[in-house]
Motif scaffolding. Structure first.
Motif, PDB file in Angstrom:
ATOM      1  N   PRO A  22       0.774  -1.302   0.180  1.00  0.00           N
ATOM      2  CA  PRO A  22      -0.108  -0.027  -0.081  1.00  0.00           C
ATOM      3  C   PRO A  22       0.993   1.352   0.100  1.00  0.00           C
ATOM      4  O   PRO A  22       0.313   2.342  -0.522  1.00  0.00           O
ATOM      5  N   ILE A  23       1.964   1.220   0.645  1.00  0.00           N
ATOM      6  CA  ILE A  23       2.795   2.540   0.548  1.00  0.00           C
ATOM      7  C   ILE A  23       3.425   2.667  -0.796  1.00  0.00           C
ATOM      8  O   ILE A  23       3.239   4.006  -1.072  1.00  0.00           O
ATOM      9  N   ARG A  24       3.700   1.655  -1.267  1.00  0.00           N
ATOM     10  CA  ARG A  24       4.454   2.035  -2.795  1.00  0.00           C
ATOM     11  C   ARG A  24       3.465   2.313  -3.697  1.00  0.00           C
ATOM     12  O   ARG A  24       3.410   3.297  -4.471  1.00  0.00           O
ATOM     13  N   MET A  25       2.290   1.667  -3.587  1.00  0.00           N
ATOM     14  CA  MET A  25       1.329   1.888  -4.665  1.00  0.00           C
ATOM     15  C   MET A  25       0.477   3.033  -4.562  1.00  0.00           C
ATOM     16  O   MET A  25      -0.195   3.924  -5.288  1.00  0.00           O
ATOM     17  N   ASN A  26       0.199   3.657  -3.402  1.00  0.00           N
ATOM     18  CA  ASN A  26      -0.361   4.764  -2.912  1.00  0.00           C
ATOM     19  C   ASN A  26       0.191   6.019  -2.533  1.00  0.00           C
ATOM     20  O   ASN A  26      -0.505   7.067  -2.284  1.00  0.00           O
ATOM     21  N   VAL A  27       1.365   5.869  -2.155  1.00  0.00           N
ATOM     22  CA  VAL A  27       2.208   7.279  -1.689  1.00  0.00           C
ATOM     23  C   VAL A  27       3.463   7.313  -2.748  1.00  0.00           C
ATOM     24  O   VAL A  27       3.318   8.174  -3.354  1.00  0.00           O
ATOM     25  N   ILE A  28       4.257   6.215  -2.784  1.00  0.00           N
ATOM     26  CA  ILE A  28       5.616   6.500  -3.505  1.00  0.00           C
ATOM     27  C   ILE A  28       5.469   6.395  -5.047  1.00  0.00           C
ATOM     28  O   ILE A  28       5.806   7.543  -5.445  1.00  0.00           O
ATOM     29  N   TYR A  29       4.576   5.596  -5.606  1.00  0.00           N
ATOM     30  CA  TYR A  29       4.433   5.694  -6.911  1.00  0.00           C
ATOM     31  C   TYR A  29       3.786   6.917  -7.381  1.00  0.00           C
ATOM     32  O   TYR A  29       4.176   7.502  -8.687  1.00  0.00           O
ATOM     33  N   PRO A  30       2.677   7.263  -7.008  1.00  0.00           N
ATOM     34  CA  PRO A  30       1.915   8.572  -7.126  1.00  0.00           C
ATOM     35  C   PRO A  30       2.813   9.670  -7.045  1.00  0.00           C
ATOM     36  O   PRO A  30       2.672  10.661  -7.727  1.00  0.00           O
ATOM     37  N   LEU A  31       3.634   9.828  -6.075  1.00  0.00           N
ATOM     38  CA  LEU A  31       4.700  10.882  -5.995  1.00  0.00           C
ATOM     39  C   LEU A  31       5.827  11.070  -7.036  1.00  0.00           C
ATOM     40  O   LEU A  31       6.376  11.941  -7.553  1.00  0.00           O
ATOM     41  N   LEU A  32       6.221   9.802  -7.680  1.00  0.00           N
ATOM     42  CA  LEU A  32       7.072   9.620  -8.592  1.00  0.00           C
ATOM     43  C   LEU A  32       6.613   9.854  -9.994  1.00  0.00           C
ATOM     44  O   LEU A  32       7.329   9.870 -11.121  1.00  0.00           O
ATOM     45  N   GLU A  33       5.160   9.574 -10.101  1.00  0.00           N
ATOM     46  CA  GLU A  33       4.537  10.139 -11.404  1.00  0.00           C
ATOM     47  C   GLU A  33       5.114  11.014 -12.572  1.00  0.00           C
ATOM     48  O   GLU A  33       5.430  10.667 -13.321  1.00  0.00           O
ATOM     49  N   VAL A  34       5.187  11.968 -11.702  1.00  0.00           N
ATOM     50  CA  VAL A  34       5.617  13.152 -12.532  1.00  0.00           C
ATOM     51  C   VAL A  34       6.886  13.055 -13.065  1.00  0.00           C
ATOM     52  O   VAL A  34       7.326  13.602 -14.186  1.00  0.00           O
ATOM     53  N   ASP A 216       4.728  11.318   4.895  1.00  0.00           N
ATOM     54  CA  ASP A 216       3.929  10.790   5.669  1.00  0.00           C
ATOM     55  C   ASP A 216       2.971   9.683   5.166  1.00  0.00           C
ATOM     56  O   ASP A 216       2.880   9.540   3.765  1.00  0.00           O
ATOM     57  N   THR A 217       2.004   9.367   5.927  1.00  0.00           N
ATOM     58  CA  THR A 217       0.911   8.481   5.500  1.00  0.00           C
ATOM     59  C   THR A 217      -0.446   8.981   5.538  1.00  0.00           C
ATOM     60  O   THR A 217      -1.575   8.499   5.957  1.00  0.00           O
ATOM     61  N   TYR A 228      -2.042   2.652   9.498  1.00  0.00           N
ATOM     62  CA  TYR A 228      -1.099   3.932   9.010  1.00  0.00           C
ATOM     63  C   TYR A 228      -1.880   5.264   9.433  1.00  0.00           C
ATOM     64  O   TYR A 228      -1.317   6.239   9.042  1.00  0.00           O
ATOM     65  N   GLN A 229      -3.017   5.013   9.975  1.00  0.00           N
ATOM     66  CA  GLN A 229      -3.767   6.324  10.148  1.00  0.00           C
ATOM     67  C   GLN A 229      -3.411   6.970  11.598  1.00  0.00           C
ATOM     68  O   GLN A 229      -3.545   8.070  11.959  1.00  0.00           O
ATOM     69  N   ALA A 230      -3.047   6.176  12.590  1.00  0.00           N
ATOM     70  CA  ALA A 230      -2.951   6.439  13.848  1.00  0.00           C
ATOM     71  C   ALA A 230      -1.632   7.692  13.991  1.00  0.00           C
ATOM     72  O   ALA A 230      -1.848   8.543  14.920  1.00  0.00           O
ATOM     73  N   GLU A 231      -0.793   7.445  13.226  1.00  0.00           N
ATOM     74  CA  GLU A 231       0.326   8.396  12.949  1.00  0.00           C
ATOM     75  C   GLU A 231       0.498   9.119  11.670  1.00  0.00           C
ATOM     76  O   GLU A 231       1.603   9.080  11.162  1.00  0.00           O
ATOM     77  N   LYS A 232      -0.716   9.330  11.073  1.00  0.00           N
ATOM     78  CA  LYS A 232      -0.687   9.608   9.816  1.00  0.00           C
ATOM     79  C   LYS A 232       0.156  11.071   9.047  1.00  0.00           C
ATOM     80  O   LYS A 232       0.653  11.233   8.032  1.00  0.00           O
ATOM     81  N   ASN A 233       0.201  11.854  10.147  1.00  0.00           N
ATOM     82  CA  ASN A 233       1.005  12.844  10.178  1.00  0.00           C
ATOM     83  C   ASN A 233       2.397  13.150  10.372  1.00  0.00           C
ATOM     84  O   ASN A 233       3.211  14.246  10.197  1.00  0.00           O
ATOM     85  N   VAL A 234       2.915  11.881  10.876  1.00  0.00           N
ATOM     86  CA  VAL A 234       4.593  11.669  11.426  1.00  0.00           C
ATOM     87  C   VAL A 234       5.148  11.283  10.091  1.00  0.00           C
ATOM     88  O   VAL A 234       4.888  10.062   9.448  1.00  0.00           O
TER      89      VAL A 234
END
Length: 252
Positions: A22-34, A216-217, A228-234
């Motif tokens: 979920p981290i790669r698919m929902n956070v890392i790869y969208p970040l790298l898409e550009v 963050d998450t 990932y929600q309990a500390e999502k802003n860390v």
């Protein structure tokens, strides 16, 4: 990701597999898409390519060629099943040693969750600098330097053991630790790198930082993943885009 033994590789693939982290698919790869959209005509190296997850994403865009390198034969076998191999080369080699490529071989190098598995950061950065073409880009995603400190403070103030790291949780610890893979009873070596370590190795290997982002998450795409929600802003991860500086010879 660079595998260390067959058991670890098997369980890692079962837990995360291609397109399941979920981290790669929902956070890392969208970040790298550009950045993926800028790879037209580029020769790409995926350092520690693991099961081919990143290559699979890049193959949705335009590029000249891709090479994935990993020391794990088991991971590479899985990668061959996950990607289109017609324009992609997979190489089994120890990435802690000299990379089996000529100077200036690639325009872009990606290292996604690989840096913290490497004990010799300076050596690796020198090798990346060597195989990168002039003004080539080095993309890094790694564990945030403060995450270890966060786990140290958690243990100190709660009296409970953290569930991810085994070893000395000192921020400047230089000894290898163990990182526990999800809920599985296997681990991989983990090396802590501070912001000072990162900045110094970038400067000492004649690269420059073009982009730095603390990740963050808090992404809406992770809402269904409650852990990932309990500390999502860390901030838990660090993204760096580096560029190889133009040498004096190339300026003349």
């Amino acid at each position: 990701m660079s595998g260390k033994n067959a058991e670890y590789e098997k369980i890692w693939d079962e837990v995360y597999g291609h397109d399941r982290d979920p981290i790669r698919m929902n956070v890392i790869y969208p970040l790298l898409e550009v950045e993926f959209t800028k790879l037209t005509g580029k020769k790409i190296l995926d350092l520690g390519c693991g099961n081919g997850s990143l290559i699979r994403q890049i193959q949705k865009y335009n590029y000249k060629s891709i090479c994935g390198i990993d020391q794990s034969g088991e991971f590479l076998k899985t990668a061959k099943k996950n990607i289109d191999c017609r324009d992609t080369k997979l190489v089994q080699s120890n990435i802690l040693e000299k990379l089996p490529f000529e100077n200036d071989s690639f325009d872009s190098v990606f290292a996604i969750f690989v840096i913290n598995e490497l004990p010799l950061l300076y050596n690796m950065f020198c090798e990346i600098n060597r195989v990168l073409a002039q003004e080539g880009c080095f993309y890094i995603v790694m564990t945030h330097p403060f995450l270890l400190l966060r786990n140290f403070l958690f243990e100190k103030f709660t009296g409970k053991k953290n569930e991810k790291f085994i070893g000395n949780l000192n921020y400047k610890n230089k000894k290898p630790m163990k990182y526990i893979l999800s809920t599985a009873e296997v681990s991989t070596p983990f090396f802590q790198y501070t912001f000072e370590d990162i900045i110094n190795v970038v400067n000492n290997t004649k690269m420059e930082i073009n982009k730095l982002k603390e990740i963050d998450t808090s992404s809406d795409l992770l809402k269904e993943h409650l852990k990932y929600q309990a500390e999502k802003n860390v901030p838990k991860y660090l993204y760096l885009k580096l560029t190889k500086k133009i040498s004096v010879d190339h300026k003349l």
